[in-house]
Design a protein around this motif. Structure first.
Motif, PDB file in Angstrom:
ATOM      1  N   ASP A 296       0.861  -1.175   0.000  1.00 29.28           N
ATOM      2  CA  ASP A 296       0.000   0.000   0.000  1.00 29.28           C
ATOM      3  C   ASP A 296       0.905   1.234   0.000  1.00 29.28           C
ATOM      4  O   ASP A 296       1.657   1.452   0.957  1.00 29.28           O
ATOM      5  N   PRO A 297       0.869   2.033  -1.057  1.00 26.23           N
ATOM      6  CA  PRO A 297       1.753   3.205  -1.122  1.00 26.23           C
ATOM      7  C   PRO A 297       1.471   4.229  -0.035  1.00 26.23           C
ATOM      8  O   PRO A 297       2.310   5.094   0.231  1.00 26.23           O
ATOM      9  N   ARG A 408      -8.522  -1.315  -5.000  1.00 22.71           N
ATOM     10  CA  ARG A 408      -7.952   0.013  -5.236  1.00 22.71           C
ATOM     11  C   ARG A 408      -6.433  -0.028  -5.176  1.00 22.71           C
ATOM     12  O   ARG A 408      -5.731   0.534  -6.035  1.00 22.71           O
ATOM     13  N   VAL A 409      -5.911  -0.727  -4.150  1.00 23.07           N
ATOM     14  CA  VAL A 409      -4.462  -0.806  -3.972  1.00 23.07           C
ATOM     15  C   VAL A 409      -3.847  -1.740  -5.017  1.00 23.07           C
ATOM     16  O   VAL A 409      -2.773  -1.463  -5.558  1.00 23.07           O
ATOM     17  N   SER A 411      -4.869  -2.210  -7.964  1.00 25.56           N
ATOM     18  CA  SER A 411      -4.840  -1.461  -9.217  1.00 25.56           C
ATOM     19  C   SER A 411      -3.621  -0.555  -9.286  1.00 25.56           C
ATOM     20  O   SER A 411      -2.946  -0.464 -10.319  1.00 25.56           O
ATOM     21  N   GLU A 412      -3.325   0.114  -8.180  1.00 24.77           N
ATOM     22  CA  GLU A 412      -2.168   1.000  -8.164  1.00 24.77           C
ATOM     23  C   GLU A 412      -0.868   0.222  -8.266  1.00 24.77           C
ATOM     24  O   GLU A 412       0.075   0.648  -8.940  1.00 24.77           O
ATOM     25  N   THR A 415      -0.634  -0.886 -11.986  1.00 21.57           N
ATOM     26  CA  THR A 415      -0.435   0.232 -12.905  1.00 21.57           C
ATOM     27  C   THR A 415       0.986   0.775 -12.848  1.00 21.57           C
ATOM     28  O   THR A 415       1.538   1.203 -13.872  1.00 21.57           O
ATOM     29  N   ASN A 416       1.614   0.742 -11.686  1.00 23.56           N
ATOM     30  CA  ASN A 416       2.922   1.359 -11.514  1.00 23.56           C
ATOM     31  C   ASN A 416       4.091   0.401 -11.672  1.00 23.56           C
ATOM     32  O   ASN A 416       5.243   0.788 -11.444  1.00 23.56           O
TER      33      ASN A 416
END
Length: 465
Positions: A296-297, A408-409, A411-412, A415-416
């Protein structure tokens, strides 16, 4: 909040005591004074390796850093010496027999081998020697015939050749439980114990799907004994994984150009460790699988304080071990926390996804292998997890109802991920954190992992499933 007053005379005494030990400034031990203990560097030697290395074995271990124990140790530790006499010829003679015997004895005293050896039914067990000489337990399935491509007990070389074509995959467990109950639940011949429901062993399923699966235990989990720190440290885990991957690579005659480098899968907190390995040593793996990753960023783990008063309260509250310059009593006052039945079944949250009997079997197996909770330390090292630094083909997979890996996490994270390599994101419906153990998710999870490991090539386009 409790406050601790420290007099100036105490601080002066501690400072003088700290600087009086001039040996700390010599050679590699200079790293012990670095403040960025949370950094993961590729070339710098580890302070933990120097502190706990067995000096009398140091030169011997440079040539061959691993040995193995036969399956007979799983049930009868007293017979391990005679049973392993033939297999030891595969190891380099530079490793002393006393070191091997010491490692076997240490492993034999772990809760998994001492009190829950039935959980190892059907597994091949190995001991891999870490960089600092500590024994790491590794588990395979139908893998002994492929030991360095040879096995004198086999008459048919075709079996060896067939196994050598299987792509190896190493699986890492999560925060609390050993890899054996996690990845080999009800595997082997455990039906003889009167268990009526079928095996939920991911090790067996991956082997039946054509892969060569392995799993390992971090220090203090299952069949791997604790080290002198009594803690599980992320960067230390990464270095241990590197030694295990080297062992697997040698065992399968893997080279950088034969396209059969091992794949690496980490589950839950183990996914963070796997990501750190991929960032540090991408040339050691062919594929990366981040399964139920808790990345989790928005979460940043706090660093440990540099200076603390050496009290029991500081130890129990997760403070640094020992006073400045003194690590002789590391873990001496560490609080012992027992694992619980409720803690073992808390990952099962979707109604009807797993029968009660199977959930109970997992809880009992998990508590047998890890009755005491392993203590993670220096979690701030996980702050180095950066998806943009991952440049190997990566699968992000999780259940759509996983409370620890929200979409949500995920996905991030997906994506990154670094560009230039295949990326796949798979969401498994009606599943929570332990997808591979669930009735509705096991088969789909297996198919996703098998397809990803076998297919695709570097440079392909990202896909979303």
């Amino acid at each position: 909040m409790r406050s601790v007053s420290v007099s100036s005379s105490f601080l002066m005494h501690q400072t003088q005591r700290f600087y009086s030990n001039k040996n700390l400034f010599l050679g590699e031990n200079r790293l012990l004074l670095r403040r960025n203990i949370c950094g993961l560097t590729q070339n710098a030697p580890s302070p933990w390796a120097n502190r706990f290395r067995m000096n009398n074995q140091r030169n011997d271990r440079r040539q061959d850093r691993y040995s193995w124990i036969p399956s007979s140790l799983m049930t009868t530790t007293s017979s391990s010496s005679s049973s392993s006499s033939t297999s030891n010829t595969s190891s380099n003679n530079s490793v002393s027999s006393s070191s091997k015997e010491l490692h076997r004895e240490m492993v034999a005293q772990t809760p998994l081998f001492k009190d829950a050896s039935h959980l190892l039914n059907g597994l091949d067990t190995y001991i891999v020697e870490a960089e600092d000489g500590h024994p790491i337990s590794l588990y395979g399935i139908h893998s002994i015939s492929n030991y360095n491509g040879k096995d004198s007990s086999l008459d048919a070389n075709e079996n060896v050749k067939a196994n050598s074509k299987r792509r190896p995959i190493l699986m890492l467990h999560g925060r609390t439980w050993s890899s054996v109950p996690v990845y080999h639940l009800l595997g082997g011949n455990q039906y003889d114990r009167g268990i009526s429901h079928h095996s939920r062993s991911l090790m067996e399923a991956l082997y039946d799907a054509g892969l060569q699966p392995y799993c390992m235990d971090f220090r203090g989990f299952g069949g791997t004994p604790k080290d002198a720190t009594n803690y599980v440290i992320p960067n230390r885990c990464v270095m241990d994984i590197e030694c295990v991957l080297k062992f697997i690579g040698d065992k399968h005659n893997v080279t950088l150009d034969n396209n059969y480098l091992p794949a690496l899968m980490g589950w839950s907190q183990g996914a963070l460790v796997a990501q750190l390995l991929a960032q540090k040593s991408p040339n050691m793996i062919s594929k990366l699988i981040l399964y139920g990753s808790i990345y989790d960023p928005l979460v940043s783990y706090p660093r440990q304080p540099l200076y603390v008063n050496n009290t029991a309260d500081n130890h129990n509250n997760g403070g640094s071990v020992g006073s400045v310059g003194d690590d002789s009593d590391a873990g001496a006052t560490q609080k012992v926390i027992e694992n619980t039945f409720n803690g073992a079944i808390e990952d099962f949250t979707v109604e009807g996804s797993i029968p009660p009997a199977a959930a109970i079997e997992f809880a009992e197996a998990a508590l047998s292998s890890d009755p005491i909770k392993a203590q993670w330390h220096y979690l701030c090292q996980f702050n180095n997890c950066d998806p943009a630094r991952v440049h190997v083909p990566t699968l992000v997979v999780a259940g759509d109802q996983d409370p620890y890996a929200p979409l949500r996490v995920q996905s991030e994270l997906f994506t990154n991920l670094g560009r230039g390599a295949d990326r796949t994101w798979s969401i498994i419906s009606d599943a929570d954190h332990a997808v591979h153990l669930l009735d509705g998710g096991r088969e789909r999870f297996l198919n996703v992992v098998k397809s990803f490991v076998d297919n695709g090539k570097k440079g392909g386009k990202a896909t979303c499933m």
